[in-house]
Design an enzyme around this catalytic site. Structure first.
Site, PDB file in Angstrom:
ATOM      1  CE  LYS A  20       4.310   2.409 -40.604  1.00  0.00           C
ATOM      2  NZ  LYS A  20       5.511   2.132 -39.791  1.00  0.00           N
ATOM      3  NE  ARG A  78      15.377   3.483 -43.828  1.00  0.00           N
ATOM      4  CZ  ARG A  78      15.750   2.835 -42.734  1.00  0.00           C
ATOM      5  NH1 ARG A  78      16.824   2.064 -42.759  1.00  0.00           N
ATOM      6  NH2 ARG A  78      15.085   2.957 -41.597  1.00  0.00           N
TER       7      ARG A  78
HETATM    8  N1  BES Z   1       7.075   6.491 -40.834  1.00  0.00           N
HETATM    9  C1  BES Z   1       7.756   5.460 -40.142  1.00  0.00           C
HETATM   10  C2  BES Z   1       8.444   5.965 -38.874  1.00  0.00           C
HETATM   11  C3  BES Z   1       7.561   6.526 -37.787  1.00  0.00           C
HETATM   12  C4  BES Z   1       7.240   5.766 -36.690  1.00  0.00           C
HETATM   13  C5  BES Z   1       7.133   7.827 -37.832  1.00  0.00           C
HETATM   14  C6  BES Z   1       6.469   6.295 -35.681  1.00  0.00           C
HETATM   15  C7  BES Z   1       6.357   8.355 -36.810  1.00  0.00           C
HETATM   16  C8  BES Z   1       6.027   7.601 -35.739  1.00  0.00           C
HETATM   17  C9  BES Z   1       8.825   4.850 -41.043  1.00  0.00           C
HETATM   18  O1  BES Z   1       8.526   4.841 -42.392  1.00  0.00           O
HETATM   19  C10 BES Z   1       8.984   3.435 -40.619  1.00  0.00           C
HETATM   20  O2  BES Z   1       8.067   2.676 -40.789  1.00  0.00           O
HETATM   21  N2  BES Z   1      10.147   3.105 -40.089  1.00  0.00           N
HETATM   22  C11 BES Z   1      10.436   1.789 -39.647  1.00  0.00           C
HETATM   23  C12 BES Z   1      11.805   1.424 -40.156  1.00  0.00           C
HETATM   24  C13 BES Z   1      12.167  -0.026 -39.948  1.00  0.00           C
HETATM   25  C14 BES Z   1      11.303  -0.903 -40.842  1.00  0.00           C
HETATM   26  C15 BES Z   1      13.631  -0.223 -40.264  1.00  0.00           C
HETATM   27  C16 BES Z   1      10.411   1.798 -38.138  1.00  0.00           C
HETATM   28  O3  BES Z   1      10.874   2.748 -37.518  1.00  0.00           O
HETATM   29  O4  BES Z   1       9.893   0.834 -37.562  1.00  0.00           O
HETATM   30 MN    MN Z   2       7.419   3.116 -42.965  1.00  0.00          MN
END
Ligand code: BES
Ligand code: MN
Ligand code: ZN
Length: 498
Positions: A275, A349
């Site tokens: 990230k 997931r």
């Molecule tokens: N933990 C994150 C989602 C999240 C985002 C939680 C903002 C709280 C606040 C999750 O693991 C994630 O990174 N999701 C990705 C999925 C994508 C790579 C398909 C996302 O939402 O960008």
């Molecule tokens: Mn994630």
């Protein structure tokens, strides 16, 4: 915070809180106080443009002819709109207003006749809201100035039938314990709260009669949880699965248990699909789902809920490292299905895939509800107002919607559909962990989970937008909200006890 209930008595020192309904209808006690003070309270209300709207306040300082420090009028809104929620929010507003006040606070509760709630219920819910708003997480602030700390320590509720109020408050207080537990877990930084320290905190629930098992990596390997374990490959911390059991149902009722499953990513860097740095600190609360399940179990055990409840936590840290899984890696889940991990940041997931499969396989529950801070997409869709709800069962979905509404933790249902599911098909494995079709990110994540529930009645709550708040709310200061604990406690109370 010490909260007590006693028969109404006019206090002679400290702060007195009285209620007023909209259009300045003072409750009988408020009227009596006003008369005793020669009309000073009504004058103060007028001067503050106070009209009794919900959560409005008007303050009268050091009134002449009395030894009181202060009289605070709290708005209760329209009498026929008064319910547990409005009263809880009024309690929260009282705390927000008086948190820096020294000396005792006495809240008088009456005027319940037209409202449909007994005075005892009003007092109990007001106390509940006040306590929920008083949450603090100050343990790492070693140099806090005295004037910045809350000074309000004792609140007494004066109410006729104080015994009934005390009894009504008892279970609410236990729910408050659960909410605070969840908020503490989500607030802890990831150097302190990692899978093993998380499970250690949960072990403490044994004292309440919860059975707690902790499965480590060896056992998870034996179970074939390649999907969950893959997420933790880059972490120095051991991946764990926690199994909690509360068996409170009457022995005569041999019903199948109900199950709650939480995503517990104690920190989500994204892994190799890392990230951006800005805002990454928020990913300390990527264990929010597991935090809710923990707090829920604490609440249910605390109030001795007459239900058999399973709580499952998938605990893991998602880190980049020489051992971390790579985009394109293929893992085999406990269900036997293989997953092509195209994005290591779609890890929640992967955690839930094995946790859900394990839950239905071992416990054959009536239903499973999972909670997860799963997608940024759900925040785009719903902001910070509703949690996302997905379900393969209309009755369960309706019950969740109703429970959420009742406690002001609202959820909004999204569709599931074969067309979204198709977007997860992989040319090289049984599925990929992200959709490359574009759009509907919250839904495709839910479709992925659905492949691991084995047709058991199931609901998925995506709480990514609700777990943390940057603004104070009526019954939650900014920070960790524990969104979900009260909804699920309510779901159990309304449908699965007795
Ligand atoms: N933990 C994150 C989602 C999240 C985002 C939680 C903002 C709280 C606040 C999750 O693991 C994630 O990174 N999701 C990705 C999925 C994508 C790579 C398909 C996302 O939402 O960008
Ligand atoms: Mn994630
Ligand atoms: Zn995550």
């Amino acid at each position: 915070m010490q909260i007590t209930f006693s028969e109404p008595k006019m206090p002679t020192s400290g702060t007195l809180v009285v209620g007023a309904f909209e259009e300045n209808a003072l409750t009988p006690v408020a009227k009596a106080v006003d008369e005793r003070l020669g009309g000073a309270l009504t004058r103060a209300m007028k001067a503050a443009s106070f009209t009794g709207k919900a959560r409005q306040t008007a303050e009268l300082l050091a009134p002449a002819g009395s030894k009181l420090d202060r009289v605070l009028a709290i708005g209760l809104g329209k009498p026929d709109a008064l319910g547990p929620l409005t009263v809880e929010k009024a309690g929260g507003a009282i705390y927000a207003k008086l948190s820096k006040v020294e000396g005792p606070v006495a809240v008088t509760v009456d005027g319940a006749a037209k409202t449909g709630m007994s005075a005892a219920e009003i007092a109990a819910h007001m106390a509940f809201g006040l306590r929920l708003r008083s949450y603090r997480f100050d343990k790492y602030r070693t140099r806090m100035k005295k004037e910045d700390k809350p000074r309000l320590k004792k609140v007494n509720f004066g109410v006729k039938g104080s015994g009934a109020a005390k009894r009504a408050y008892q279970p609410l207080d236990r729910i408050g314990d659960g909410v605070f537990f969840t908020r503490d877990l989500a607030s802890e930084p990831a150097n302190i709260l990692y899978p093993a320290s998380f499970s250690k905190e949960v072990k403490a629930l044994t004292k309440l009669g919860v059975k707690v098992e902790v499965l480590g990596e060896k056992q998870l390997e034996k179970l074939g949880m390649g999907s969950l374990l893959g997420v933790g490959l880059g972490s120095r911390r051991e991946t764990q699965l926690v199994v909690m059991q509360w068996n409170g149902a009457l022995k005569s009722k041999k019903s199948k248990p109900i199950a709650f499953v939480g995503k517990g990513v104690t920190f989500d860097t994204g892994g190799i699909s890392i990230k951006p740095g800005n805002g990454m600190w928020d990913m300390k609360w990527d264990m929010g789902g597991a935090g809710v399940v923990s707090g829920l179990m604490k609440a249910l055990a605390g109030r001795k809920a007459k239900a058999n409840v399973i709580g499952i936590l998938g605990l893991v840290e998602n880190m980049p490292d020489g051992n971390a899984q790579r985009p394109g890696d293929i893992v085999t889940s406990m269900s036997g299905q293989t997953i092509e991990v195209l994005n290591t940041d779609a890890e929640g997931r992967l955690v839930l895939a094995d946790a859900l499969w394990y839950t239905q396989d071992r416990f054959k529950p009536q239903f499973m509800v999972n909670l997860a801070t799963l997608t940024g997409a759900i925040v785009v869709a719903l902001g910070h107002v509703h949690g996302g709800l997905f379900s393969n069962d209309d009755e369960l979905a309706r019950r969740l919607e109703a429970a959420g509404k009742a406690v002001d933790e609202p959820v909004w249902r999204f569709p599931l559909h074969a067309e979204y599911d198709k977007a997860l098909d992989s040319p090289i494995a049984d599925m990929k962990n992200i959709s490359t079709a574009g759009g509907a990110g919250g839904i495709t994540a839910a479709q992925f989970l659905k492949r691991f529930v084995n047709d058991v009645p199931w609901a998925h709550l995506d709480i990514a937008g609700m777990t943390w708040s940057t603004k104070d709310k009526p019954t939650a200061p900014k920070g960790a909200t524990a969104f979900g604990v009260r909804m699920l406690e309510r779901l159990v109370a309304d449908h699965y006890e007795g």
